[in-house]
Design a protein around this motif. Structure first.
Motif, PDB file in Angstrom:
ATOM      1  N   ALA A 237      -9.010 -19.905   2.207  1.00 19.25           N
ATOM      2  CA  ALA A 237      -9.651 -18.594   2.117  1.00 19.25           C
ATOM      3  C   ALA A 237      -8.613 -17.476   2.147  1.00 19.25           C
ATOM      4  N   ALA A 238      -7.565 -17.645   2.955  1.00 20.23           N
ATOM      5  CA  ALA A 238      -6.511 -16.638   3.027  1.00 20.23           C
ATOM      6  C   ALA A 238      -5.795 -16.512   1.685  1.00 20.23           C
ATOM      7  N   VAL A 239      -5.511 -17.636   1.051  1.00 23.90           N
ATOM      8  CA  VAL A 239      -4.854 -17.629  -0.260  1.00 23.90           C
ATOM      9  C   VAL A 239      -5.737 -16.900  -1.277  1.00 23.90           C
ATOM     10  N   GLN A 240      -7.027 -17.151  -1.213  1.00 19.63           N
ATOM     11  CA  GLN A 240      -7.952 -16.515  -2.158  1.00 19.63           C
ATOM     12  C   GLN A 240      -7.952 -14.997  -1.993  1.00 19.63           C
ATOM     13  N   ARG A 241      -7.964 -14.518  -0.758  1.00 17.67           N
ATOM     14  CA  ARG A 241      -7.973 -13.077  -0.521  1.00 17.67           C
ATOM     15  C   ARG A 241      -6.651 -12.434  -0.970  1.00 17.67           C
ATOM     16  N   VAL A 242      -5.546 -13.126  -0.727  1.00 16.84           N
ATOM     17  CA  VAL A 242      -4.245 -12.615  -1.167  1.00 16.84           C
ATOM     18  C   VAL A 242      -4.212 -12.530  -2.693  1.00 16.84           C
ATOM     19  N   GLY A 243      -4.809 -13.505  -3.364  1.00 15.49           N
ATOM     20  CA  GLY A 243      -4.855 -13.485  -4.821  1.00 15.49           C
ATOM     21  C   GLY A 243      -5.609 -12.275  -5.355  1.00 15.49           C
ATOM     22  N   ILE A 244      -6.705 -11.937  -4.696  1.00 16.33           N
ATOM     23  CA  ILE A 244      -7.490 -10.767  -5.115  1.00 16.33           C
ATOM     24  C   ILE A 244      -6.677  -9.488  -4.909  1.00 16.33           C
ATOM     25  N   LEU A 245      -5.998  -9.391  -3.757  1.00 17.13           N
ATOM     26  CA  LEU A 245      -5.170  -8.215  -3.481  1.00 17.13           C
ATOM     27  C   LEU A 245      -4.054  -8.096  -4.513  1.00 17.13           C
ATOM     28  N   ARG A 246      -3.452  -9.203  -4.861  1.00 16.27           N
ATOM     29  CA  ARG A 246      -2.355  -9.205  -5.825  1.00 16.27           C
ATOM     30  C   ARG A 246      -2.822  -8.704  -7.194  1.00 16.27           C
ATOM     31  N   LYS A 247      -4.025  -9.106  -7.618  1.00 15.39           N
ATOM     32  CA  LYS A 247      -4.561  -8.633  -8.891  1.00 15.39           C
ATOM     33  C   LYS A 247      -4.814  -7.130  -8.850  1.00 15.39           C
ATOM     34  N   LYS A 248      -5.316  -6.662  -7.721  1.00 10.19           N
ATOM     35  CA  LYS A 248      -5.553  -5.218  -7.579  1.00 10.19           C
ATOM     36  C   LYS A 248      -4.233  -4.446  -7.625  1.00 10.19           C
ATOM     37  N   LEU A 249      -3.200  -5.014  -6.993  1.00  5.41           N
ATOM     38  CA  LEU A 249      -1.896  -4.356  -6.974  1.00  5.41           C
ATOM     39  C   LEU A 249      -1.327  -4.235  -8.376  1.00  5.41           C
ATOM     40  N   ARG A 250      -1.530  -5.259  -9.209  1.00  4.43           N
ATOM     41  CA  ARG A 250      -1.023  -5.204 -10.578  1.00  4.43           C
ATOM     42  C   ARG A 250      -1.682  -4.077 -11.379  1.00  4.43           C
ATOM     43  N   LYS A 251      -2.921  -3.740 -11.034  1.00  4.86           N
ATOM     44  CA  LYS A 251      -3.584  -2.626 -11.703  1.00  4.86           C
ATOM     45  C   LYS A 251      -3.030  -1.290 -11.208  1.00  4.86           C
ATOM     46  N   VAL A 252      -2.680  -1.250  -9.938  1.00  4.15           N
ATOM     47  CA  VAL A 252      -2.117  -0.030  -9.352  1.00  4.15           C
ATOM     48  C   VAL A 252      -0.699   0.208  -9.870  1.00  4.15           C
ATOM     49  N   ALA A 253       0.080  -0.880  -9.974  1.00  2.00           N
ATOM     50  CA  ALA A 253       1.479  -0.765 -10.402  1.00  2.00           C
ATOM     51  C   ALA A 253       1.747  -1.780 -11.517  1.00  2.00           C
ATOM     52  N   PRO A 254       1.290  -1.509 -12.736  1.00  2.00           N
ATOM     53  CA  PRO A 254       1.386  -2.482 -13.828  1.00  2.00           C
ATOM     54  C   PRO A 254       2.749  -2.573 -14.507  1.00  2.00           C
ATOM     55  N   ALA A 255       3.626  -1.594 -14.290  1.00  2.00           N
ATOM     56  CA  ALA A 255       4.896  -1.556 -15.013  1.00  2.00           C
ATOM     57  C   ALA A 255       5.759  -2.774 -14.689  1.00  2.00           C
ATOM     58  N   ILE A 256       6.450  -3.280 -15.699  1.00  2.00           N
ATOM     59  CA  ILE A 256       7.312  -4.452 -15.529  1.00  2.00           C
ATOM     60  C   ILE A 256       8.387  -4.189 -14.483  1.00  2.00           C
ATOM     61  N   GLU A 257       8.940  -2.994 -14.493  1.00  2.00           N
ATOM     62  CA  GLU A 257      10.023  -2.690 -13.554  1.00  2.00           C
ATOM     63  C   GLU A 257       9.550  -2.637 -12.099  1.00  2.00           C
ATOM     64  N   GLU A 258       8.227  -2.607 -11.911  1.00  2.00           N
ATOM     65  CA  GLU A 258       7.690  -2.623 -10.546  1.00  2.00           C
ATOM     66  C   GLU A 258       7.634  -4.041  -9.972  1.00  2.00           C
ATOM     67  N   GLY A 259       7.934  -5.054 -10.805  1.00  2.00           N
ATOM     68  CA  GLY A 259       7.823  -6.442 -10.371  1.00  2.00           C
ATOM     69  C   GLY A 259       8.496  -6.762  -9.049  1.00  2.00           C
ATOM     70  N   PRO A 260       9.797  -6.459  -8.897  1.00  2.00           N
ATOM     71  CA  PRO A 260      10.462  -6.769  -7.623  1.00  2.00           C
ATOM     72  C   PRO A 260       9.821  -6.090  -6.425  1.00  2.00           C
ATOM     73  N   LYS A 261       9.413  -4.826  -6.598  1.00  2.00           N
ATOM     74  CA  LYS A 261       8.789  -4.119  -5.485  1.00  2.00           C
ATOM     75  C   LYS A 261       7.438  -4.727  -5.142  1.00  2.00           C
ATOM     76  N   ARG A 262       6.660  -5.104  -6.178  1.00  2.00           N
ATOM     77  CA  ARG A 262       5.366  -5.748  -5.922  1.00  2.00           C
ATOM     78  C   ARG A 262       5.541  -7.017  -5.103  1.00  2.00           C
ATOM     79  N   MET A 263       6.517  -7.841  -5.503  1.00  2.00           N
ATOM     80  CA  MET A 263       6.742  -9.100  -4.796  1.00  2.00           C
ATOM     81  C   MET A 263       7.179  -8.854  -3.349  1.00  2.00           C
ATOM     82  N   GLN A 264       8.057  -7.892  -3.141  1.00  2.00           N
ATOM     83  CA  GLN A 264       8.533  -7.595  -1.790  1.00  2.00           C
ATOM     84  C   GLN A 264       7.392  -7.095  -0.909  1.00  2.00           C
TER      85      GLN A 264
END
Length: 247
Positions: free
Chosen positions: A165-192
């Protein structure tokens, strides 16, 4: 002098998560081994065709056919069955026929697994633990499938009950984050930032995270901070960003 780099250990396999959604998988045979293979590839959303006389199907494979989860070709294998196929899983009690099928697959560059014949396998099936989106595979590289099963059960017994369940919730948050910060150059910051969330929040907190909590938490992405769940819900976390997202 000991090297600072990992030591190479030959003899292993490259363990990957193979995406076969909507790929065409051909299963040759209809017994117990074939039944297990069918479950594996159906769980990965593949399109499955079984080649076997109906009289040779065990109860589980017959059920999959009757439920139209797989397509049945009610006869023995023919070379033409390989047309348009992305993967072949052979599970028949005929070593000579299995070898011929493997050779045909090699000629056509189709990845194949010949059950219980490691030298005639382009890949192996490991013992898999599944909890929602979480999958953990244990492989012995064809040396001891039963032992892989035992190791997998021991690992599964040590996992928190709510890890899936924790993995599932993190996955949803990660998808939302990609919409907030979609730029390729934001990749490292998103992961961190996602790493910080996973490290600073407990599994229970990740499971409890609601859609509203996620929206509030995403407000802390731009300054790069990760408040506690309680702080998110109280709106008292430092570093909150109230302006529009201009990434």
């Amino acid at each position: 002098m000991k090297s600072q780099y990992p030591e190479i250990q030959g003899g292993g396999s490259l363990i990957l998560a193979w995406q076969i959604r909507n790929k065409h998988v051909l299963v040759i045979g209809g017994g117990e081994v074939a039944a297990g293979r069918i479950v594996n590839v159906l769980n990965a959303d593949a399109k499955v065709t079984v080649v076997s006389p109906r009289s040779g199907l065990n109860d589980e494979v017959a059920y999959r056919v009757d439920q139209k989860q797989v397509e049945l070709r009610d006869r023995k294998f023919e070379p033409s069955d390989l047309e348009g196929v992305d993967m072949v899983l052979c599970a028949v009690d005929d070593p000579e026929a299995s070898t011929q099928i493997y050779k045909l697959c090699k000629e056509k560059r189709i990845a194949a697994n010949i059950a219980d014949v490691p030298p005639e396998c382009d890949f192996y099936f490991g013992s898999v633990h599944r909890d929602g989106p979480l999958q953990i595979m244990v492989s012995t590289n064809g040396n001891g499938p039963k032992l892989a099963n035992i190791v997998r059960r021991q690992i599964a017994d040590t996992l928190p009950h709510n890890i899936g369940a924790a993995v599932q919730r993190v996955g949803i948050l990660r998808k939302k984050l990609r919409k907030v910060a979609p730029a390729i150059e934001e990749g490292p910051k998103r992961m961190q930032w996602m790493s910080k969330v996973c490290e600073q929040w407990t599994l229970d907190e990740l499971c409890e995270m609601t859609e509203e909590d996620m929206e509030e938490l995403l407000g802390f992405y731009k300054p790069g901070t990760v408040p506690s769940l309680d702080a998110v819900r109280l709106g008292e976390a430092d570093g909150a960003y109230d302006g529009p997202f201009l990434i």
